[in-house]
Design an enzyme around this catalytic site. Sequence first.
Site: not given
Ligand SMILES: *Cc1c(COP(=O)(O)O)cnc(C)c1O
Length: 383
Positions: A46, A98, A170, A195
């Site tokens: 962890r 998001y 982000d 992604k």
């Molecule tokens: C998918 C996504 C998230 C969240 O990420 P997870 O891996 O699904 O928890 C946050 N911001 C954006 C822009 C995303 O496309």
Amino acid sequence: MRFNSKVIHGGQEPDKAYGAVMPPIYQTSTFAQTSPGNHRGFQYSRSANPTRTALENAMASIENGNYGLAFASGLAAIDAVLKLLNPGDEVISTNDLYGGSYRLFKKIFENYGIVFHFMDMEEVSLVQDQINERTKMIWLETPTNPLMNIIDIEAVSQLATANGLLLAVDNTFATPYLQKPLDLGADIVMHSATKYLGGHSDVVLGALVVKDEELAKRLYFIQNASGAVSGPMDSFLVLRGIKTLHVRMQRHCENAEAIAHFLRKHPKVDTVYWPGFEEHPNHDIAKKQMVNFGGMLSFVPKGSDYKVTLQFVERLKIFTLAESLGGVESLVGHPASMSHGSMSKQERDKAGIADALIRLSVGIEDVDDLIEDLSQALDESLI
Ligand SMILES: *Cc1c(COP(=O)(O)O)cnc(C)c1O
């Protein structure tokens, strides 16, 4: 080292045990100690695990930061950032962000007394008006999801610095291939590595990168204390994905550009949201802060017809109707019912997300096949 080499070598060294070129998947919870506290840098997975550390170092390298942190998901990474705050603190955020981030802010952290203001940040001077003595952080997404608005990271970062606020970006949609928020003055970069970084739709993982040592220490503390870390296998998959990021992104961008132009000319298509168009309201900022325009785009069929939207997505054969984005395969999404389904109709209207809006994550298939697929699905839909 340049970016295209960093994705392969950045922060990496051959494994210390046998010189393995790829970091082994250290599928272990704990590490032997010769006497209490005497170990080789790892005690319990962890707190730190060698495969995760390799990924964290790679992340820091490709984002031009100094410290990387990997989490069990993108939302777990955002959750860790918000735990830097205290009850009463305020956050200013982009409004068409998001859907899961919105839900985490509103449905979880508002219960702990943190206040969120959502706004259109394209006009940076309006952000200043939202700042008060309780404001502690700006949370920014660019390009925004799903409308592909572009926010001037450098301008917002100047505002954040002038007011002593943390700026978190982000960077999931752009990836460091297209833009590097830390270079533009952001304090924290966040990724859903699920992604583009993973890139193959086979893993869920999140990451943070920072430059500042103090901030890194606070985040490492939260990461270990809250415990939402990524496992060794998932860390390995993202590390492997990153090695082809530049090649994939190049093709994602090329294919999305061809599709954006195809859709714009199509008689059944009304608005196409893609920052590469000269008439896109923030095209100049996109050109300034991004290397290219990315693999994501959205569009609304003529007459904002929701029926056409449904028929269209059902008729597609190569594009798969699914949540998520950024994989090698093309996906289609319907934000109003999928990614942004947790927002009320009123909130979606405020953010400008039409019920008929269709979002495409353009993959790296042959672009002629993709265009043929879109073409047949549009031709056979009503209107
Ligand atoms: C998918 C996504 C998230 C969240 O990420 P997870 O891996 O699904 O928890 C946050 N911001 C954006 C822009 C995303 O496309």
